[in-house]
Structure formats: structure tokens, C-alpha cells
Enzyme design. Structure first.
Site: not given
Length: 224
Positions: A63-65
Site C-alpha cells: 500500500i502507498d506510503k
């Protein structure tokens, strides 16, 4: 349910742990993997946590930062191969997100199917959404929507890009969002984070159904 633990300098909530896997509620702002310019990453922190065992953390999805929420890691390469195969099939895995967006979608329920440009090629992409709530940002007299979303494909920044393409960018999105609106909300409402959260993971084949509570900074949009 496990308590929040401190690994290094980060508070990490462990949602589930067994012999083969560990599922955590990742805080926003933490990269899942190390790289150039990244001082702290989730895989490094998990390996610190597992250092007294023979296990080594393997991430089987990302998942994105800037996105918070559920992320699953496994503890050996054999488990990684098995879990990766399951994650490769949308029929076997459900990844459900919660987002707070500017405005509201044209329908209460729908599927966004716009192709996305990935490394120079257009790729099929599909995001299903369901309207949970419509609210109003009193500070700027503008509506917002709380959406539940399910990924059928896993393209980079897929939810963020799809919603922005259809006029409902996620609040706090500094890459695809409404930058002027984000700036106003930062001043008037203290908006500091991307309001996108990986809220539920279902893998029937592995008897996994995990939910992660929304971070507190979602409260003003979801609790009234």
C-alpha cells in the site's frame, strides 16, 4: 487482537499473528520498503520485531506510503509463494478501502473502469465504489463524500487516480488531488494526511477476514 507495539521509533498495531503471517495496521507516512532517501521502512521494522526468531518478513502486497491500513506479511519464502498466488487472484482476495473525497460521485454505487497508464502502457483497471455518507465541509461550504472502495486490479495509485479522474479527488492527496482545496483545509481544518485507509482484507481460502479501525484524523468526516 494484539496491542500496539513499538518497533524502533514507530507505533505498529498488530491485528493478527500466527506461525506463517503477520497482519498490521500501517500508519500513514511509513514506506513499506526501503530505498533511496527512505530512513525507516515497514519491512525493516518487521524484521526487527522478528529478530529473535528464525522468521524473515516477506511483503506479498503493497500500500502507498501515504495510505494507512491493513498490510499482510509472511514469515518465510514458502509462505510468500503461497500467499502471493492467492493475492494474484481478485476472486480469492477482497481488498476494501475507505476514502474521504471532495464532492460526490454521480451515482451512489458504481465501477470505474478507466485504463491507467503504467510505465508507458495503458492497463485495464477496475475500482468498485459504494457511497457511505455525504457531509459538508463547514469551513469552506463544500460537500464531501465517504466512500467504500474495492480493488479488482492493483495498479499503482489506482484508487487515487480513478477518483481524481472522475472529479472526486481524495482529500489530502498531494499528487492527484485538489491542491487549492487541500491548502484551505490544512489551514481551516488541520488536514495533514491523505484520507485513504485500507480498512478490510478478506481471503476466504486462508480463513482471513481482518478489519482495521480508521485513524483518529478521519473522525471529523466519519463520526457525525
Amino acid at each position: 487482537m494484539f496491542d500496539v507495539i513499538i518497533i524502533g521509533v514507530k507505533n505498529i498495531e498488530i491485528l493478527h499473528e500466527d506461525t506463517f503471517s503477520i497482519i498490521i495496521n500501517k500508519p500513514a507516512g511509513l514506506s513499506v520498503q526501503g530505498g533511496k532517501g527512505i530512513k525507516i521502512s515497514l519491512d525493516e521494522l518487521l524484521n526487527q520485531y522478528l529478530k529473535d526468531s528464525d522468521a524473515k518478513a516477506h511483503l506479498v502486497h503493497r500500500i502507498d506510503k501515504d495510505t494507512s491500513g491493513i498490510l499482510l506479511a509472511v514469515k518465510n519464502s514458502q509462505a510468500a509463494a503461497r500467499f502471493s498466488k492467492v493475492f494474484g487472484s481478485p476472486k480469492k482476495t477482497k481488498k476494501i478501502y475507505t476514502a474521504v473525497c471532495a464532492g460526490q460521485p454521480p451515482k451512489n454505487k458504481g465501477i470505474i473502469t478507466d485504463e491507467l497508464l503504467i510505465k508507458g502502457s495503458l492497463k485495464k483497471s477496475q475500482t468498485a465504489y459504494n457511497l457511505i455518507k455525504i457531509g459538508k465541509l463547514e469551513e469552506i461550504n463544500q460537500p464531501y463524500s465517504v466512500l467504500e472502495l474495492e480493488l479488482e486490479t492493483g495498479r499503482m495509485h489506482q484508487i487515487r487516480r480513478h477518483l481524481a479522474m472522475h472529479g472526486s479527488p481524495i482529500l489530502g492527496d498531494d499528487k492527484y488531488g485538489d491542491f487549492a482545496l487541500n491548502k484551505k483545509l490544512k489551514k481551516t481544518a488541520g488536514l495533514k494526511r491523505l484520507l485513504l485507509h485500507a480498512s478490510r482484507l478478506i481471503i476466504n481460502e486462508l480463513d482471513i477476514d481482518i478489519t482495521a479501525a480508521l485513524p483518529e484524523y478521519f473522525d471529523r468526516y466519519t463520526c457525525h
